[in-house]
Structure formats: C-alpha cells, structure tokens
Design an enzyme around this catalytic site. Sequence first.
Site, PDB file in Angstrom:
ATOM      1  N   THR A   1       0.812  -1.217   0.000  1.00 36.00           N
ATOM      2  CA  THR A   1       0.000   0.000   0.000  1.00 36.00           C
ATOM      3  C   THR A   1       0.846   1.268   0.000  1.00 36.00           C
ATOM      4  O   THR A   1       1.959   1.282   0.557  1.00 36.00           O
ATOM      5  CB  THR A   1      -0.893   0.023   1.255  1.00 36.00           C
TER       6      THR A   1
ATOM      7  N   TYR B   1      -2.174   0.540  10.010  1.00 33.60           N
ATOM      8  CA  TYR B   1      -2.392  -0.159   8.741  1.00 33.60           C
ATOM      9  C   TYR B   1      -1.115  -0.142   7.901  1.00 33.60           C
ATOM     10  O   TYR B   1      -0.632  -1.194   7.456  1.00 33.60           O
ATOM     11  CB  TYR B   1      -3.548   0.508   7.980  1.00 33.60           C
TER      12      TYR B   1
HETATM   13  C1  UD1 Z   1      -7.036   3.892   0.669  1.00 33.14           C
HETATM   14  C2  UD1 Z   1      -7.103   2.428   0.969  1.00 33.14           C
HETATM   15  C3  UD1 Z   1      -5.845   1.971   1.595  1.00 33.14           C
HETATM   16  C4  UD1 Z   1      -4.677   2.407   0.746  1.00 33.14           C
HETATM   17  C5  UD1 Z   1      -4.689   3.908   0.574  1.00 33.14           C
HETATM   18  C6  UD1 Z   1      -3.532   4.369  -0.266  1.00 33.14           C
HETATM   19  C7  UD1 Z   1      -9.379   1.753   1.350  1.00 33.14           C
HETATM   20  C8  UD1 Z   1     -10.446   1.423   2.339  1.00 33.14           C
HETATM   21  N1  UD1 Z   1      -8.202   2.142   1.841  1.00 33.14           N
HETATM   22  O1  UD1 Z   1      -7.083   4.620   1.883  1.00 33.14           O
HETATM   23  O2  UD1 Z   1      -5.895   0.567   1.685  1.00 33.14           O
HETATM   24  O3  UD1 Z   1      -3.511   2.048   1.365  1.00 33.14           O
HETATM   25  O4  UD1 Z   1      -5.896   4.234  -0.065  1.00 33.14           O
HETATM   26  O5  UD1 Z   1      -3.640   5.721  -0.596  1.00 33.14           O
HETATM   27  O6  UD1 Z   1      -9.527   1.665   0.153  1.00 33.14           O
HETATM   28  N2  UD1 Z   1     -12.955  10.572   2.242  1.00 33.14           N
HETATM   29  C9  UD1 Z   1     -13.973  11.454   2.543  1.00 33.14           C
HETATM   30  N3  UD1 Z   1     -15.216  10.926   2.822  1.00 33.14           N
HETATM   31  C10 UD1 Z   1     -15.484   9.587   2.801  1.00 33.14           C
HETATM   32  C11 UD1 Z   1     -14.444   8.704   2.491  1.00 33.14           C
HETATM   33  C12 UD1 Z   1     -13.195   9.235   2.225  1.00 33.14           C
HETATM   34  O7  UD1 Z   1     -13.787  12.674   2.567  1.00 33.14           O
HETATM   35  O8  UD1 Z   1     -16.634   9.182   3.085  1.00 33.14           O
HETATM   36  C13 UD1 Z   1     -11.626  11.105   1.901  1.00 33.14           C
HETATM   37  C14 UD1 Z   1     -10.502  10.635   2.812  1.00 33.14           C
HETATM   38  O9  UD1 Z   1     -10.331  11.483   3.910  1.00 33.14           O
HETATM   39  C15 UD1 Z   1      -9.319  10.644   1.839  1.00 33.14           C
HETATM   40  C16 UD1 Z   1      -9.937  10.258   0.500  1.00 33.14           C
HETATM   41  O10 UD1 Z   1     -11.318  10.595   0.614  1.00 33.14           O
HETATM   42  O11 UD1 Z   1      -8.791  11.938   1.702  1.00 33.14           O
HETATM   43  C17 UD1 Z   1      -9.818   8.787   0.178  1.00 33.14           C
HETATM   44  O12 UD1 Z   1     -10.275   8.010   1.287  1.00 33.14           O
HETATM   45  P1  UD1 Z   1     -10.531   6.431   1.175  1.00 33.14           P
HETATM   46  O13 UD1 Z   1     -11.249   6.126  -0.078  1.00 33.14           O
HETATM   47  O14 UD1 Z   1     -11.149   6.018   2.457  1.00 33.14           O
HETATM   48  O15 UD1 Z   1      -9.089   5.824   1.022  1.00 33.14           O
HETATM   49  P2  UD1 Z   1      -7.752   6.050   1.899  1.00 33.14           P
HETATM   50  O16 UD1 Z   1      -8.039   6.280   3.322  1.00 33.14           O
HETATM   51  O17 UD1 Z   1      -6.919   7.051   1.187  1.00 33.14           O
END
Ligand code: UD1
Length: 340
Positions: free
Chosen positions: A133, A157
Amino acid sequence: MRCGLHLHDLKGPNLTSTILVTGGAGYIGSHMILGLIDRGDRVVVIDNLSTGVREQVCSDAELVEGDVADTELVRDILKRRKVDAVIHFAGSVIVPESVTDPLKYYDNNTGATRNLLAACIAEGVSRFVFSSTAAVYGMPDTTIVTEETPTAPINPYGRSKLMTEWMLRDIAAAHPFRFMALRYFNVAGADPAGRTGQSTPRATHLIKRACQAALGRVPALDIFGTDFDTPDGTGVRDYIHVSDLIAAHLLALDALAGGAESNVFNCGYGRGLSVREIIAAVERVSGNKVPAREGPRRAGDPGMLVADSSKLTRQLGWTPRHGDIDEIVKSAYAWEKHLA
Ligand code: UD1
C-alpha cells in the site's frame, strides 16, 4: 457469479499455471480471479468471508473457506492443487479502524501473512505477489512518491503492511523465494464487463460512498477535512482503476515466472484528485447531486498521496488503459446501481 469471458486464452494449455488467490472474495481479489481465468490460468481461492462476498468469486475458481493464518490448511491446498504462485490480498484495509484496533491489523495483516509464508516455504512455493500500500509512505515530503521515497507510515495499517514487506525481504534472502510487492494507491472502479465490483456492504472508499450518496442510499457524503495543505483543502489521492491494477499483477506474476528478482512497485497514475473533484465527477456521471457535509479530518489520514509509477512502466511494461476519472466513476456507479 458467472464469469470467464475466455476471450483471450493467450497462454495455451502448456503454460497454464495454478494460482492461489488469498482474499479472492474481496473487492480487488474478485477482479484478480477474473483476470487470471480470462487468460486461462487455474485459480484456487482462500477466503474466510469475514468481509468478502461468496457470490463475487467466479464459479470457475475453487473457493476454500478458511483462514490464511492456518498454515496446515494452506500447506494442504498448495500441495494438493500443485500451486505455482500465490497472490496475497487477504487482510484488513481501513485506515481509521487500524488506529482504534491496531492488534486486528497486526494479526490480520502481519501475523497471518507470516503463517501464509511459512506454508509457502514449507511447500516450496517460491513466487509471491503481495498487495502492499501507499500507506507505507506516510506523509511524504515530496508531492509525487517514488519507490525510493523513505517509508514512514503514520498509521498501524501502513506499519502492518510495511512489516510484511520486511518479512518478504528477509525470507527472499534466506530461501529460494521471490516476491513482488505492489504498493497500491487508491483503487477504484469495477470490472468493465460488470461481473464484479466493490461489494463490501460497509466499505468506506470515497468513490463508493459518493456513488451511494448520489443514489440516495446514504443521506450525505462526509468530507473528512477541508483544511489540508492541498489546492482546495480536501484530501488528494491517486485513484487507479482496478482493471489497470490487475494488469500490473499479471505482469508481476509473469515476471516472477520468467525469473525476475524480487521487487517493489508503486501502482497509480501520477495524478492527484481531491475529494471535491471526485464529488464533481460523480455528479457528472450520475447526473445527480451528491449531498455532502464538511467535517473534521479522519484519524491517520495524510493530505496528499500521489504515485510515480514510472518504474512499473519501465521495468514491467505496464500500460494503463482506464485512467480517465469519468470512466472509473462510471464503472463504480454502474456497479453500485446493480447492487440495489
Ligand atoms: C485507501 C485504501 C488503503 C490504501 C490507501 C492508499 C481503502 C479502504 N483504503 O485509503 O488501503 O492504502 O488508499 O492511498 O480503500 N474521504 C472522505 N469521505 C469519505 C471517504 C473518504 O472525505 O466518506 C476522503 C478521505 O479522507 C481521503 C480520501 O477521501 O482523503 C480517500 O479516502 P478512502 O477512499 O477512504 O481511502 P484512503 O483512506 O486514502
């Protein structure tokens, strides 16, 4: 699930391999199975179905319900099925959960992989592709991250995955064993043929959540943090289409089969998109408004993570084909609708 397009059985019967896919009932694993079956490989899956979905495992693959930490079970599968190589996805992936429940991550990611590797070494399975990752980089100083960027994970993680990379290096130095660790950035989208997609009911991925909000299945999308040091203040990530990621795995697998040394590769496009840009893309594709509310940062979230994946292109010949963000969102949205 009906699967097997069998469009391009490129390899011919003599070159068919048997691959063990761990976590094959999960999001990325279920796409991996299709990629292997489509090209004519045989696939055995091990999954404990804790977050995976049985129906997402292509019926041309054999599913063993069990735990990768069960060394004896895995040894039995490797021996009986004459497994040539392992692709290891099984594990836990939610960054904030790793902050509140670190032992779950050290168990499911680091400890379980240790046991899986023990089985591989005992049975002489010497080729291993590992789902690592971008979280191993933590909060890098540079905007674009290469494989040389120092690893400094900021959440359990990322540390649980980096520890696994270290185990892999030590094992490769001590035994006839080679690995490819693929450091994924943010994997998104779904199989273009609509056979599988992100099905985990409680998935937290931004694009999935935004699609659910556009469809009215959740009341609103939470924007986690608007005060990051990024152009619009929201988190920036490098979203990679799952089909391009699967192509990278096939190349890594073939490189190992061809005798390549162990290696580590970033998997992303080198393009950062903010949460607000993703919301705009989902609105464009769906024609619906994404109701959103601004909130505080999530625990363990870096502001920006963008890949330099030129090494993957240079050394393994990777050519991404599905990078357009609207194409990524379109496939994710179609899958989300299908889940209704
Ligand atoms: C994801 C991966 C992780 C990987 C990482 C690498 C998942 C669950 N996790 O984490 O395994 O190592 O990418 O970059 O796929 N966000 C919001 N609202 C939401 C969800 C997310 O604002 O409801 C924002 C988060 O704060 C972040 C971005 O969107 O800035 C992406 O979040 P998310 O899709 O959860 O992935 P990561 O935490 O980056």
